[in-house]
Each structure stands twice: as structure tokens, then as C-alpha cells.
Design a protein around this motif. Structure first.
Motif, PDB file in Angstrom:
ATOM      1  N   TYR A 102      97.206 -17.307  43.219  1.00  0.00           N
ATOM      2  CA  TYR A 102      96.682 -16.427  42.162  1.00  0.00           C
ATOM      3  C   TYR A 102      96.271 -17.179  40.905  1.00  0.00           C
ATOM      4  CZ  TYR A 102      98.952 -13.194  45.281  1.00  0.00           C
ATOM      5  OH  TYR A 102      99.337 -12.508  46.401  1.00  0.00           O
ATOM      6  N   ARG A 103      96.238 -18.523  40.951  1.00  0.00           N
ATOM      7  CA  ARG A 103      95.982 -19.289  39.732  1.00  0.00           C
ATOM      8  C   ARG A 103      94.773 -20.213  39.828  1.00  0.00           C
ATOM      9  NH1 ARG A 103     101.687 -20.694  40.018  1.00  0.00           N
ATOM     10  NH2 ARG A 103     101.030 -22.856  40.081  1.00  0.00           N
ATOM     11  N   ALA A 104      93.740 -19.835  40.519  1.00  0.00           N
ATOM     12  CA  ALA A 104      92.540 -20.682  40.600  1.00  0.00           C
ATOM     13  C   ALA A 104      91.884 -20.739  39.221  1.00  0.00           C
ATOM     14  CB  ALA A 104      91.565 -20.102  41.619  1.00  0.00           C
ATOM     15  N   PRO A 105      91.179 -21.786  38.898  1.00  0.00           N
ATOM     16  CA  PRO A 105      90.942 -22.988  39.686  1.00  0.00           C
ATOM     17  C   PRO A 105      92.150 -23.915  39.649  1.00  0.00           C
ATOM     18  CG  PRO A 105      89.860 -23.213  37.579  1.00  0.00           C
ATOM     19  CD  PRO A 105      90.474 -21.838  37.609  1.00  0.00           C
ATOM     20  N   PHE A 106      92.106 -24.944  40.492  1.00  0.00           N
ATOM     21  CA  PHE A 106      93.247 -25.825  40.696  1.00  0.00           C
ATOM     22  C   PHE A 106      92.961 -27.246  40.226  1.00  0.00           C
ATOM     23  CE2 PHE A 106      93.063 -22.511  43.906  1.00  0.00           C
ATOM     24  CZ  PHE A 106      94.235 -21.846  43.628  1.00  0.00           C
ATOM     25  N   MET A 107      94.019 -28.011  40.143  1.00  0.00           N
ATOM     26  CA  MET A 107      94.040 -29.406  39.687  1.00  0.00           C
ATOM     27  C   MET A 107      93.934 -29.432  38.157  1.00  0.00           C
ATOM     28  SD  MET A 107      94.633 -30.609  42.581  1.00  0.00           S
ATOM     29  CE  MET A 107      94.641 -32.374  42.411  1.00  0.00           C
ATOM     30  N   HIS A 108      94.211 -30.570  37.571  1.00  0.00           N
ATOM     31  CA  HIS A 108      94.305 -30.673  36.119  1.00  0.00           C
ATOM     32  C   HIS A 108      92.982 -30.420  35.413  1.00  0.00           C
ATOM     33  CE1 HIS A 108      93.191 -34.646  37.543  1.00  0.00           C
ATOM     34  NE2 HIS A 108      92.641 -34.823  36.372  1.00  0.00           N
ATOM     35  N   THR A 109      91.864 -30.616  36.085  1.00  0.00           N
ATOM     36  CA  THR A 109      90.562 -30.385  35.468  1.00  0.00           C
ATOM     37  C   THR A 109      89.931 -29.061  35.888  1.00  0.00           C
ATOM     38  OG1 THR A 109      89.390 -31.463  37.268  1.00  0.00           O
ATOM     39  CG2 THR A 109      90.064 -32.858  35.403  1.00  0.00           C
ATOM     40  N   GLY A 110      90.570 -28.368  36.831  1.00  0.00           N
ATOM     41  CA  GLY A 110      89.983 -27.140  37.358  1.00  0.00           C
ATOM     42  C   GLY A 110      88.867 -27.403  38.342  1.00  0.00           C
ATOM     43  N   CYS A 111      88.794 -28.617  38.875  1.00  0.00           N
ATOM     44  CA  CYS A 111      87.687 -29.002  39.752  1.00  0.00           C
ATOM     45  C   CYS A 111      87.771 -28.385  41.149  1.00  0.00           C
ATOM     46  CB  CYS A 111      87.599 -30.512  39.862  1.00  0.00           C
ATOM     47  SG  CYS A 111      89.090 -31.288  40.513  1.00  0.00           S
ATOM     48  N   ALA A 112      88.930 -27.865  41.535  1.00  0.00           N
ATOM     49  CA  ALA A 112      89.078 -27.248  42.857  1.00  0.00           C
ATOM     50  C   ALA A 112      89.056 -25.730  42.690  1.00  0.00           C
ATOM     51  CB  ALA A 112      90.374 -27.700  43.520  1.00  0.00           C
ATOM     52  N   GLY A 113      87.968 -25.125  43.069  1.00  0.00           N
ATOM     53  CA  GLY A 113      87.829 -23.683  42.942  1.00  0.00           C
ATOM     54  C   GLY A 113      88.676 -22.903  43.926  1.00  0.00           C
ATOM     55  N   THR A 114      89.024 -23.549  45.041  1.00  0.00           N
ATOM     56  CA  THR A 114      89.853 -22.928  46.066  1.00  0.00           C
ATOM     57  C   THR A 114      90.946 -23.911  46.476  1.00  0.00           C
ATOM     58  OG1 THR A 114      88.624 -23.784  47.965  1.00  0.00           O
ATOM     59  CG2 THR A 114      87.835 -21.698  46.990  1.00  0.00           C
ATOM     60  N   LEU A 115      91.968 -23.411  47.128  1.00  0.00           N
ATOM     61  CA  LEU A 115      92.999 -24.314  47.629  1.00  0.00           C
ATOM     62  C   LEU A 115      92.431 -25.281  48.659  1.00  0.00           C
ATOM     63  CD1 LEU A 115      96.054 -21.922  47.842  1.00  0.00           C
ATOM     64  CD2 LEU A 115      95.761 -23.880  46.316  1.00  0.00           C
ATOM     65  N   ARG A 116      91.481 -24.826  49.461  1.00  0.00           N
ATOM     66  CA  ARG A 116      90.843 -25.726  50.431  1.00  0.00           C
ATOM     67  C   ARG A 116      90.153 -26.877  49.691  1.00  0.00           C
ATOM     68  NH1 ARG A 116      89.709 -25.437  55.626  1.00  0.00           N
ATOM     69  NH2 ARG A 116      90.086 -23.215  55.719  1.00  0.00           N
ATOM     70  N   ASP A 117      89.479 -26.584  48.572  1.00  0.00           N
ATOM     71  CA  ASP A 117      88.819 -27.632  47.791  1.00  0.00           C
ATOM     72  C   ASP A 117      89.807 -28.693  47.325  1.00  0.00           C
ATOM     73  OD1 ASP A 117      86.361 -26.333  47.974  1.00  0.00           O
ATOM     74  OD2 ASP A 117      86.517 -25.457  45.957  1.00  0.00           O
ATOM     75  N   ARG A 118      91.023 -28.291  47.048  1.00  0.00           N
ATOM     76  CA  ARG A 118      92.038 -29.248  46.603  1.00  0.00           C
ATOM     77  C   ARG A 118      92.213 -30.364  47.636  1.00  0.00           C
ATOM     78  NH1 ARG A 118      95.036 -32.787  47.479  1.00  0.00           N
ATOM     79  NH2 ARG A 118      97.117 -33.076  46.760  1.00  0.00           N
ATOM     80  N   PHE A 119      92.039 -30.032  48.906  1.00  0.00           N
ATOM     81  CA  PHE A 119      92.238 -31.013  49.966  1.00  0.00           C
ATOM     82  C   PHE A 119      90.940 -31.624  50.477  1.00  0.00           C
ATOM     83  CE2 PHE A 119      95.914 -28.254  50.048  1.00  0.00           C
ATOM     84  CZ  PHE A 119      96.929 -29.186  49.971  1.00  0.00           C
ATOM     85  N   THR A 120      89.803 -30.967  50.298  1.00  0.00           N
ATOM     86  CA  THR A 120      88.552 -31.446  50.883  1.00  0.00           C
ATOM     87  C   THR A 120      87.583 -32.050  49.876  1.00  0.00           C
ATOM     88  OG1 THR A 120      87.553 -29.245  50.723  1.00  0.00           O
ATOM     89  CG2 THR A 120      88.686 -29.797  52.791  1.00  0.00           C
ATOM     90  N   ASN A 121      87.707 -31.735  48.602  1.00  0.00           N
ATOM     91  CA  ASN A 121      86.823 -32.277  47.577  1.00  0.00           C
ATOM     92  C   ASN A 121      87.390 -33.625  47.134  1.00  0.00           C
ATOM     93  OD1 ASN A 121      85.417 -32.972  45.292  1.00  0.00           O
ATOM     94  ND2 ASN A 121      85.488 -30.937  44.374  1.00  0.00           N
ATOM     95  N   THR A 122      86.909 -34.714  47.728  1.00  0.00           N
ATOM     96  CA  THR A 122      87.483 -36.029  47.459  1.00  0.00           C
ATOM     97  C   THR A 122      87.292 -36.464  46.007  1.00  0.00           C
ATOM     98  OG1 THR A 122      85.478 -37.102  48.277  1.00  0.00           O
ATOM     99  CG2 THR A 122      87.300 -36.806  49.843  1.00  0.00           C
ATOM    100  N   ALA A 123      86.293 -35.940  45.318  1.00  0.00           N
ATOM    101  CA  ALA A 123      86.102 -36.270  43.910  1.00  0.00           C
ATOM    102  C   ALA A 123      87.135 -35.579  43.029  1.00  0.00           C
ATOM    103  CB  ALA A 123      84.693 -35.861  43.474  1.00  0.00           C
ATOM    104  N   CYS A 124      87.851 -34.629  43.579  1.00  0.00           N
ATOM    105  CA  CYS A 124      88.774 -33.808  42.812  1.00  0.00           C
ATOM    106  C   CYS A 124      90.231 -34.032  43.184  1.00  0.00           C
ATOM    107  CB  CYS A 124      88.402 -32.341  43.054  1.00  0.00           C
ATOM    108  SG  CYS A 124      89.451 -31.150  42.246  1.00  0.00           S
ATOM    109  N   SER A 125      90.511 -34.440  44.380  1.00  0.00           N
ATOM    110  CA  SER A 125      91.870 -34.375  44.916  1.00  0.00           C
ATOM    111  C   SER A 125      92.839 -35.421  44.393  1.00  0.00           C
ATOM    112  CB  SER A 125      91.828 -34.474  46.434  1.00  0.00           C
ATOM    113  OG  SER A 125      91.419 -35.773  46.821  1.00  0.00           O
ATOM    114  N   GLY A 126      92.364 -36.497  43.771  1.00  0.00           N
ATOM    115  CA  GLY A 126      93.265 -37.547  43.318  1.00  0.00           C
ATOM    116  C   GLY A 126      93.696 -38.470  44.433  1.00  0.00           C
ATOM    117  N   GLY A 127      93.061 -38.327  45.587  1.00  0.00           N
ATOM    118  CA  GLY A 127      93.417 -39.180  46.714  1.00  0.00           C
ATOM    119  C   GLY A 127      94.841 -38.947  47.167  1.00  0.00           C
TER     120      GLY A 127
END
Length: 88
Positions: free
Chosen positions: A53-78
Motif C-alpha cells: 500500500y506504499r508505492a512508489p518504492f525504494m529511496h528515490t521512488g524509482c520503483a512504481g511497483t514491487l515487481r519494478d523493485r526487482f526488475t528495474n536494474t537502474a533502481c534496485s541497488g543491485g
């Protein structure tokens, strides 16, 4: 079955999620370096309770979905946010 597989991955020391996201609030309440590339830039480990219930994700908000947190390599922090690069 999918939830059970996900739980096993979350708890696996090979992935490492539970090393930071543990306890009843799914956080260790520490402030850590998360792989932003900025020297000394650290963030509080967030609780995962109610995460959906807290999108967007990551410290910059770069992951719009939880899936993006794992698939957006520019966003995930490796692999500094858990060793997730090998997950599919």
C-alpha cells in the motif's frame, strides 16, 4: 505454493532479505548504505508491513511497483538490497 516458495526465498541466507527485514515489523531499524553510489549516503531500513500500500518504492521512488523493485536494474541497488539478481 507460490507464497511458500517466496517465503523460503525471503528466509534464505543466500538471498538475505531477512537479515534486514526481520522481527514483527519486518525491519531491523538500522540505517545502512544501500548502493546509491553516493559516499556516505545511508537510509533507514523500512518495515515491510503493509508494503503493498506504499508505492512508489525504494529511496528515490524509482520503483512504481514491487515487481519494478526487482526488475528495474537502474533502481534496485543491485545485490546490496538482498542478493536478488539471480531471482526470476
Amino acid at each position: 505454493p507460490a507464497a511458500e516458495r517466496g517465503h523460503a526465498l525471503f528466509m534464505s541466507p543466500d538471498v538475505g532479505c531477512v537479515s534486514c527485514h526481520s522481527g514483527t515489523k519486518l525491519t531491523n531499524n538500522r540505517t545502512v548504505e544501500v548502493g546509491t553510489g553516493e559516499a556516505g549516503e545511508r537510509f533507514q531500513v523500512p518495515s515491510l508491513v503493509g508494503i503493498a500500500y506504499r508505492a512508489p518504492f525504494m529511496h528515490t521512488g524509482c520503483a512504481g511497483t514491487l515487481r519494478d523493485r526487482f526488475t528495474n536494474t537502474a533502481c534496485s541497488g543491485g545485490d546490496q538490497h538482498g542478493v536478488t539478481s539471480q531471482l526470476s
